[in-house]
Design a protein around this motif. Structure first.
Motif, PDB file in Angstrom:
ATOM      1  N   PHE A  71     -12.006  13.554  12.102  1.00  0.00           N
ATOM      2  CA  PHE A  71     -11.037  11.708  11.257  1.00  0.00           C
ATOM      3  C   PHE A  71     -12.051  12.108   9.969  1.00  0.00           C
ATOM      4  O   PHE A  71     -11.721  12.055   9.254  1.00  0.00           O
ATOM      5  N   LEU A  72     -13.289  12.447   9.617  1.00  0.00           N
ATOM      6  CA  LEU A  72     -13.967  12.599   8.628  1.00  0.00           C
ATOM      7  C   LEU A  72     -13.906  13.531   7.616  1.00  0.00           C
ATOM      8  O   LEU A  72     -13.862  13.652   7.363  1.00  0.00           O
ATOM      9  N   LEU A  73     -13.525  14.768   8.759  1.00  0.00           N
ATOM     10  CA  LEU A  73     -13.799  15.761   8.425  1.00  0.00           C
ATOM     11  C   LEU A  73     -12.454  16.109   7.238  1.00  0.00           C
ATOM     12  O   LEU A  73     -11.766  16.694   6.495  1.00  0.00           O
ATOM     13  N   ASP A  74     -11.274  15.504   8.085  1.00  0.00           N
ATOM     14  CA  ASP A  74     -10.031  15.264   7.574  1.00  0.00           C
ATOM     15  C   ASP A  74      -9.888  14.557   5.990  1.00  0.00           C
ATOM     16  O   ASP A  74      -9.163  15.039   5.727  1.00  0.00           O
ATOM     17  N   GLN A  75     -10.632  14.209   5.737  1.00  0.00           N
ATOM     18  CA  GLN A  75     -10.124  12.979   4.647  1.00  0.00           C
ATOM     19  C   GLN A  75     -10.708  13.690   3.044  1.00  0.00           C
ATOM     20  O   GLN A  75     -12.014  14.620   3.099  1.00  0.00           O
ATOM     21  N   LYS A  76      -9.797  14.062   2.530  1.00  0.00           N
ATOM     22  CA  LYS A  76      -9.820  14.693   1.264  1.00  0.00           C
ATOM     23  C   LYS A  76     -10.283  14.242   0.534  1.00  0.00           C
ATOM     24  O   LYS A  76      -9.250  13.761  -0.272  1.00  0.00           O
ATOM     25  N   GLN A  77     -11.435  13.458  -0.204  1.00  0.00           N
ATOM     26  CA  GLN A  77     -11.253  12.943  -1.836  1.00  0.00           C
ATOM     27  C   GLN A  77     -10.521  13.785  -2.872  1.00  0.00           C
ATOM     28  O   GLN A  77     -10.904  14.702  -2.648  1.00  0.00           O
ATOM     29  N   THR A  78      -9.984  12.348  -3.426  1.00  0.00           N
ATOM     30  CA  THR A  78      -8.704  13.250  -4.559  1.00  0.00           C
ATOM     31  C   THR A  78     -10.158  12.974  -5.981  1.00  0.00           C
ATOM     32  O   THR A  78     -10.327  11.834  -5.612  1.00  0.00           O
ATOM     33  N   GLY A  79      -9.829  13.834  -7.011  1.00  0.00           N
ATOM     34  CA  GLY A  79     -10.543  14.019  -7.912  1.00  0.00           C
ATOM     35  C   GLY A  79     -12.091  14.150  -7.808  1.00  0.00           C
ATOM     36  O   GLY A  79     -12.701  14.204  -5.772  1.00  0.00           O
ATOM     37  N   ALA A  80     -13.507  14.896  -8.422  1.00  0.00           N
ATOM     38  CA  ALA A  80     -14.497  14.690  -8.228  1.00  0.00           C
ATOM     39  C   ALA A  80     -15.456  14.287  -9.136  1.00  0.00           C
ATOM     40  O   ALA A  80     -16.601  14.425  -9.182  1.00  0.00           O
ATOM     41  N   PHE A  98     -26.583  -0.153   0.659  1.00  0.00           N
ATOM     42  CA  PHE A  98     -24.354   0.126   1.098  1.00  0.00           C
ATOM     43  C   PHE A  98     -25.182   1.630   1.843  1.00  0.00           C
ATOM     44  O   PHE A  98     -26.185   2.134   2.090  1.00  0.00           O
ATOM     45  N   ALA A  99     -24.054   1.763   2.454  1.00  0.00           N
ATOM     46  CA  ALA A  99     -23.616   3.676   3.114  1.00  0.00           C
ATOM     47  C   ALA A  99     -23.034   3.705   2.477  1.00  0.00           C
ATOM     48  O   ALA A  99     -21.960   3.310   2.024  1.00  0.00           O
ATOM     49  N   SER A 100     -22.746   5.133   2.296  1.00  0.00           N
ATOM     50  CA  SER A 100     -21.401   6.361   1.910  1.00  0.00           C
ATOM     51  C   SER A 100     -21.390   7.410   2.787  1.00  0.00           C
ATOM     52  O   SER A 100     -21.732   7.964   3.934  1.00  0.00           O
ATOM     53  N   TYR A 101     -20.451   7.618   2.653  1.00  0.00           N
ATOM     54  CA  TYR A 101     -18.910   9.172   3.250  1.00  0.00           C
ATOM     55  C   TYR A 101     -19.418   9.577   2.117  1.00  0.00           C
ATOM     56  O   TYR A 101     -19.014  10.067   0.990  1.00  0.00           O
ATOM     57  N   ARG A 102     -20.090  10.767   1.987  1.00  0.00           N
ATOM     58  CA  ARG A 102     -19.991  12.044   0.549  1.00  0.00           C
ATOM     59  C   ARG A 102     -19.159  14.024   1.512  1.00  0.00           C
ATOM     60  O   ARG A 102     -19.985  14.237   1.866  1.00  0.00           O
ATOM     61  N   SER A 103     -17.890  12.858   0.945  1.00  0.00           N
ATOM     62  CA  SER A 103     -17.400  14.139   1.725  1.00  0.00           C
ATOM     63  C   SER A 103     -16.352  15.136   0.715  1.00  0.00           C
ATOM     64  O   SER A 103     -16.004  15.947   0.782  1.00  0.00           O
ATOM     65  N   ILE A 104     -17.850  15.307  -0.714  1.00  0.00           N
ATOM     66  CA  ILE A 104     -17.124  15.987  -1.237  1.00  0.00           C
ATOM     67  C   ILE A 104     -17.799  17.047  -1.414  1.00  0.00           C
ATOM     68  O   ILE A 104     -19.157  17.188  -1.213  1.00  0.00           O
ATOM     69  N   GLU A 105     -17.970  18.829  -1.274  1.00  0.00           N
ATOM     70  CA  GLU A 105     -19.131  19.441  -1.774  1.00  0.00           C
ATOM     71  C   GLU A 105     -19.278  19.177  -2.961  1.00  0.00           C
ATOM     72  O   GLU A 105     -19.130  18.851  -4.109  1.00  0.00           O
ATOM     73  N   GLU A 106     -20.604  20.255  -3.042  1.00  0.00           N
ATOM     74  CA  GLU A 106     -21.894  19.111  -3.780  1.00  0.00           C
ATOM     75  C   GLU A 106     -21.628  20.228  -5.022  1.00  0.00           C
ATOM     76  O   GLU A 106     -22.368  20.434  -6.238  1.00  0.00           O
TER      77      GLU A 106
END
Ligand SMILES: [Fe+2]
Length: 307
Positions: A56-65, A124-132
């Motif tokens: 599920f986490l890997l499937d979350q594609k955030q829009t914008g960078a 806070f906790a965070s989920y960093r789903s964007i390629e750095e």
């Protein structure tokens, strides 16, 4: 494997980070290692993430960078931010996972460093789903420039910023560089950054006014103001960024690492899909109080930087 490849100029450095694996060094005192500016490393994260939740986490594609596109979980409010474009069910699922990561990290920290117990607050906790790699942002918001952390909206008054990271990417490492730790950087740059030369100079008057008015983000101590300036100074200093010591670390898929990011100067070069929980540890809990950033700065300027 973690690489420790490029430590350019390391011969001149007295203050660089080491990687310490507590599971292979049973006698190690985790608090002291962290407070010296070292990174605790766990090759297999003990966080129990189910395959379903990982997928599920890997499937979350955030829009914008944009820089503020990290998904953040605020434990005190049980609230998620940065999920504007997600549906209700996905947001609820993500919140459940981040809450369990946050709870796990708190229990893990308590087990790892019992002497800190009762002396930290969960930030806070965070989920960093964007390629750095290749991520664009304004200079002071870039993650790929070496810096120490400081929070514009959450002044710490000398308390410490400890972060627990887990790389959930199944195939790709998360690549950091670290440079000198705070002691070395402060000795070189504190005066360039404008450490207050006089007691009471700088933010105290603002802090008093802000406290009276109840404006939280203004209640910065001189220490907090300095740390924010220091963060920006390092990122904007092209010569420093080009010439600074660089140790490269690759945190493999499934690994976990912990460090004081107000002390370990760090940059993220590449990687996608990481979980992170931040703790604010009381400065009074330090096993090595003289090595904390506020004490290092106070030795340089000769007066207190927070009350
Ligand atoms: Fe950072």
């Amino acid at each position: 494997m973690v690489e420790n490849g490029d430590a350019r100029g390391a011969g001149a450095a007295q203050h660089v980070s080491r990687l310490v694996a507590p599971e292979s060094a049973p006698g190690v005192r985790a608090s002291e290692e962290l407070e010296r500016g070292n990174i605790l490393f766990f090759p297999r994260s003990p966080f129990p993430l189910s395959e379903g939740d990982r997928a599920f986490l890997l499937d979350q594609k955030q829009t914008g960078a944009g820089y503020h596109k990290n998904i953040a979980y605020r434990p005190a409010e049980n609230r998620l931010t940065g999920t504007d474009k997600m549906g209700e069910a996905a947001t609820a699922h993500l919140k459940t996972i981040l809450r369990s990561y946050s709870d796990w990290a708190a229990a893990f920290l308590d087990r790892l460093i019992p002497e800190y117990s009762g002396q930290w607050t969960r930030d806070f906790a965070s989920y960093r789903s964007i390629e750095e790699k290749g991520r664009t942002a304004r200079t002071t918001a870039r993650n790929d420039l070496a810096h120490v952390d400081a929070f514009p909206t959450r002044p710490t008054h000398g308390d410490r910023i400890l972060r627990v990271f887990t790389n959930i990417n199944p195939s790709q490492g998360r690549v950091w560089i670290t440079s000198e730790t705070f002691e070395g950087l402060a000795a070189r740059f504190a005066r360039d950054v404008g450490i207050p030369e006089e007691p009471g100079a700088g933010a105290h008057s603002f802090a008093r006014l802000a406290k009276a008015l109840g404006i939280r983000q203004w209640t910065r101590s001189p220490y907090d103001s300095f740390m924010l300036r220091f963060h920006d100074f390092l990122k904007e200093n092209t010569e420093f960024q080009e010439k600074c010591i660089k140790q490269r670390w690759e945190f493999p898929p499934g690994s976990c690492w912990i460090c004081y990011t107000d002390m370990v100067s760090h940059a993220v070069l590449s990687g996608q899909f990481a979980l992170e929980q931040t703790f604010l540890i009381s400065r009074k809990a330090m096993a090595l109080p003289d090595q904390s950033p506020i004490r290092i700065l106070e030795r340089i300027c000769g007066h207190p930087l927070s009350r």
